[in-house]
Every structure is written in C-alpha cells, then in structure tokens.
Enzyme design. Structure first.
Site, short mmCIF file in Angstrom:
data_model
loop_
_atom_site.label_atom_id
_atom_site.label_comp_id
_atom_site.label_asym_id
_atom_site.label_seq_id
_atom_site.Cartn_x
_atom_site.Cartn_y
_atom_site.Cartn_z
N GLY A 195 11.51 -35.04 -49.60
CA GLY A 195 10.84 -36.07 -50.39
C GLY A 195 9.82 -35.46 -51.33
N GLY A 252 5.22 -40.92 -37.24
CA GLY A 252 4.39 -41.37 -38.35
C GLY A 252 3.08 -42.03 -37.93
CE LYS A 270 -0.97 -44.29 -50.93
NZ LYS A 270 -0.18 -43.55 -49.95
CB SER A 282 -4.67 -50.13 -42.29
OG SER A 282 -3.71 -49.19 -42.70
CD GLU A 307 -10.69 -27.97 -52.89
OE1 GLU A 307 -11.26 -28.07 -51.79
OE2 GLU A 307 -10.03 -26.98 -53.23
P1 NDP Z 1 7.49 -42.82 -52.85
O1 NDP Z 1 8.23 -44.02 -53.31
O2 NDP Z 1 6.42 -42.24 -53.71
O3 NDP Z 1 8.55 -41.64 -52.55
C1 NDP Z 1 9.72 -41.88 -51.81
C2 NDP Z 1 10.49 -40.58 -51.61
O4 NDP Z 1 11.61 -40.84 -50.78
C3 NDP Z 1 11.02 -39.97 -52.91
O5 NDP Z 1 10.98 -38.57 -52.83
C4 NDP Z 1 12.49 -40.46 -52.92
O6 NDP Z 1 13.37 -39.61 -53.63
C5 NDP Z 1 12.80 -40.38 -51.44
N1 NDP Z 1 13.91 -41.25 -51.07
C6 NDP Z 1 13.87 -42.60 -50.90
N2 NDP Z 1 15.08 -43.05 -50.53
C7 NDP Z 1 15.91 -41.97 -50.48
C8 NDP Z 1 17.29 -41.78 -50.17
N3 NDP Z 1 18.06 -42.81 -49.84
N4 NDP Z 1 17.80 -40.52 -50.21
C9 NDP Z 1 17.03 -39.48 -50.55
N5 NDP Z 1 15.70 -39.59 -50.86
C10 NDP Z 1 15.15 -40.82 -50.83
O7 NDP Z 1 6.90 -43.22 -51.43
P2 NDP Z 1 5.66 -42.56 -50.66
O8 NDP Z 1 5.73 -41.09 -50.80
O9 NDP Z 1 4.39 -43.25 -51.02
O10 NDP Z 1 5.98 -42.99 -49.15
C11 NDP Z 1 7.09 -42.44 -48.46
C12 NDP Z 1 7.09 -42.95 -47.04
O11 NDP Z 1 5.91 -42.47 -46.38
C13 NDP Z 1 7.03 -44.48 -46.92
O12 NDP Z 1 7.96 -44.89 -45.95
C14 NDP Z 1 5.62 -44.77 -46.46
O13 NDP Z 1 5.56 -45.91 -45.65
C15 NDP Z 1 5.32 -43.51 -45.64
N6 NDP Z 1 3.90 -43.22 -45.51
C16 NDP Z 1 3.40 -43.04 -44.25
C17 NDP Z 1 2.07 -42.75 -44.07
C18 NDP Z 1 1.56 -42.56 -42.68
O14 NDP Z 1 0.33 -42.56 -42.50
N7 NDP Z 1 2.40 -42.37 -41.68
C19 NDP Z 1 1.14 -42.62 -45.20
C20 NDP Z 1 1.78 -42.78 -46.49
C21 NDP Z 1 3.11 -43.08 -46.61
P3 NDP Z 1 13.48 -39.68 -55.24
O15 NDP Z 1 12.25 -39.01 -55.76
O16 NDP Z 1 14.73 -38.95 -55.56
O17 NDP Z 1 13.54 -41.15 -55.59
#
Ligand code: NDP
Length: 283
Positions: free
Chosen positions: A131, A249, A72, A23, A84
């Site tokens: 996800g 992304g 977060k 960033s 909001e």
């Molecule tokens: P979290 O850890 O909160 O959530 C991860 C999610 O991925 C969960 O739903 C998890 O499932 C799922 N997951 C991970 N591995 C697997 C797998 N092998 N098979 C199935 N499901 C899987 O992470 P975030 O939501 O904070 O971030 C997710 C991604 O988004 C990251 O890679 C992050 O870098 C990216 N991101 C990108 C942004 C951008 O601006 N482009 C902004 C914010 C985030 P479960 O719940 O079952 O564990």
C-alpha cells in the site's frame, strides 16, 4: 461551599464518513479510567466545512482533535505549524493546541511503531509494506526515522509508492524502493517485517485477500495489519498459522490514541483499558 466546574475539556475527530469510527469509545474509556473530565466527540465534517470546523475548534477552545478521511492533508493550511514527522509525511491526523496555536502532528506512524515495538525493534530491519496511501506513508516514514535499513513499498499504483520511497531516501538514512504489485508478491527471504497498509480486508469485504505468495511467509517474520474491522484478517490468521508473530490493526489504533492523549493532556493513558474497550466492540 465547594468550587464547582461544569466545563469539560473538548477533543474529537473530524471526518466524513465518521459514524463507524470507534475512537470516541476508546479515548473516552481512557479519560474515565484516568479521572479526566474530558470529552471526545465524533463529528461529521465534509471537505467544504473543514475551515469552519477548525475555526470553531479554536473558538471553543478544543484541546485538540483527530482528522481522518478526507482531511489529513487539507487540514494543514488551516494550522499554525507542523511537528517533524507530520512535516515529512505531509499529512496530519492529530491537531494539538499549544497556547493559541494549533500544531499538526502525525500519530498514525508513531502508533504503528509503538505497537510494533512491543515485539520487535525496526532498527536495522528490512521491511515490506503493501500500500502507498496515507497510512502507508506515515508507517514507512516512521519506520525509516526509527532506523529501518530498507523499506520496500509494494503498490498497485507504483507512482504513489515511488513518491514515498523518494521522501524516505531524501529525509532519512534508510534505503527505500518502490515495486509495482503484479500477481502474487513473493516476499524476499531476508524480510524481517511485513505490513499490510492497504484497505484490503476491511468490512464488508472481509474475505478479500492480499495477492501474496503465502508460502514465502516464514516464522522469523513479524506480520502487521492496519485493518481495524475486523481485527482478525485473512493475513493475520494465515501469518499466525505459519508461525509468524502478528500485530493486528487495533494495536496501531490504540497506540496512536495513547500518543494523542499524551499530546493533548500530558497523561500517559493505559493502552490495556483502550484495547479492552475496542475488543468489546469488535468481538
Ligand atoms: P488510502 O485510500 O490512502 O490508501 C489505500 C491503499 O490501499 C492504496 O495504496 C491502494 O492502492 C490500496 N488498495 C486498496 N484496494 C486495493 C486492492 N484491491 N488491491 C491492491 N491495493 C489496494 O487509505 P489509507 O492509507 O488512509 O488507509 C488504509 C487502511 O488503513 C484503511 O483500511 C484504514 O482504515 C486503515 N487505517 C488504520 C489505522 C489504525 O490505526 N489501525 C490508522 C489509519 C488507517 P492504490 O494506490 O493502487 O489505489
């Protein structure tokens, strides 16, 4: 004698791990482009240090800061109010100083919507989101607030998807359902927008693939991925080969940066400048 000013305005990002977060390069490129003598600092802050870090940001007059993993949700109790969507999402990735108050915003979902909005409006659309983590929560809520007709949340841990679906049904006009992710998911043919908001495909596991029946991707679908590194994921490449319109992304990252800079400074930053900086980094 001319008036001198060596005091820069401060912004930044608190997180752990933080070293690979790009960033700073992106935001400072925008500051330079728009003639803002501002800084964006990449600051390693662990969970135990968050309260002191926020107090420090107040004391040093930060104009605002981003929060990433693991802050977060935890940052909310240290703030003076929530905007909001941050209130509905119950997560903050962007803090904005308003006088003496620090207000929590969520720009992740707004950034996603802006990048999507360049090629498709979510209004009335049927969306499938893979996800149910923090990114999914922000994206799903903003899609619903923007008028999506139906949001299907597909997650390995279905209970997390159910929490998001309930939040959407209770706070927006959209329909929302949770689905457990078992085997290769078959996209319903009426799907308009497909979003990967899992971490599948993130470096170093760049060959990891979503469990989707890729034959169910059709050219009428818009396919978006949140993965930043690398931006060309297996999903993006496959969807493009199948004739879908795609959003990588970097689009979401750039656009949430644009929203953050606007909230902190009032300046409408040029997304092209920010994207070019990231493309130079990620190739
Ligand atoms: P979290 O850890 O909160 O959530 C991860 C999610 O991925 C969960 O739903 C998890 O499932 C799922 N997951 C991970 N591995 C697997 C797998 N092998 N098979 C199935 N499901 C899987 O992470 P975030 O939501 O904070 O971030 C997710 C991604 O988004 C990251 O890679 C992050 O870098 C990216 N991101 C990108 C942004 C951008 O601006 N482009 C902004 C914010 C985030 P479960 O719940 O079952 O564990």
């Amino acid at each position: 004698m001319q008036e001198l000013n060596f005091k820069q305005e401060l912004t930044g990002c608190f997180g752990q791990p933080i070293a690979e977060n790009p960033s700073q390069a992106m935001v400072e490129a925008a500051y330079r482009h728009h003639g803002l003598d501002w800084r964006y600092l990449t600051i390693e802050v662990g969970a135990a240090g968050l309260a002191d870090a926020v107090r420090g940001a107040r004391a040093m007059g930060f104009r605002g800061f981003n929060c990433t993993i693991p802050h977060k949700v935890a940052v909310i109790e240290h703030l003076d109010g929530l905007a909001e969507s941050a209130s509905v999402i119950q997560a903050v990735n962007c803090v904005v100083r308003d006088g003496d108050r620090l207000i929590g915003e969520n720009t992740d979902g707004k950034g996603f919507l802006s990048s999507l909005g360049r090629i498709e409006s979510p209004a009335g659309k049927r969306v499938v989101v893979f996800g149910a983590g923090g990114a999914a929560r922000a994206i799903c809520v903003e899609l619903a607030l923007a008028g999506a007709a139906r949001v299907t949340i597909v997650n390995r841990t279905v209970a997390k998807a159910e929490v998001i679906a309930k939040t959407i049904r209770e706070n927006t006009a959209a329909d929302a359902v949770a689905t457990e992710w078992q085997g290769d998911y078959r996209l319903p043919p009426e799907t308009d927008i497909v979003v990967n908001s899992t971490s599948i495909g993130l470096f170093p596991d760049v060959d990891a693939r979503l469990a989707i029946d890729f034959d169910t991707l059709t050219p009428s679908m818009v396919v978006a991925d949140v993965i930043i590194n690398p931006p060309r994921t297996h999903l993006i490449n496959t969807a493009e080969q199948r004739g879908c319109r795609v959003i990588d992304g970097l689009g979401m990252l750039v656009e949430q940066g644009v929203v953050g800079i606007q909230l902190w400074s009032g300046v409408e930053a040029d997304p092209g400048v920010m994207r070019r900086e990231l493309e130079a980094i990620f190739g």
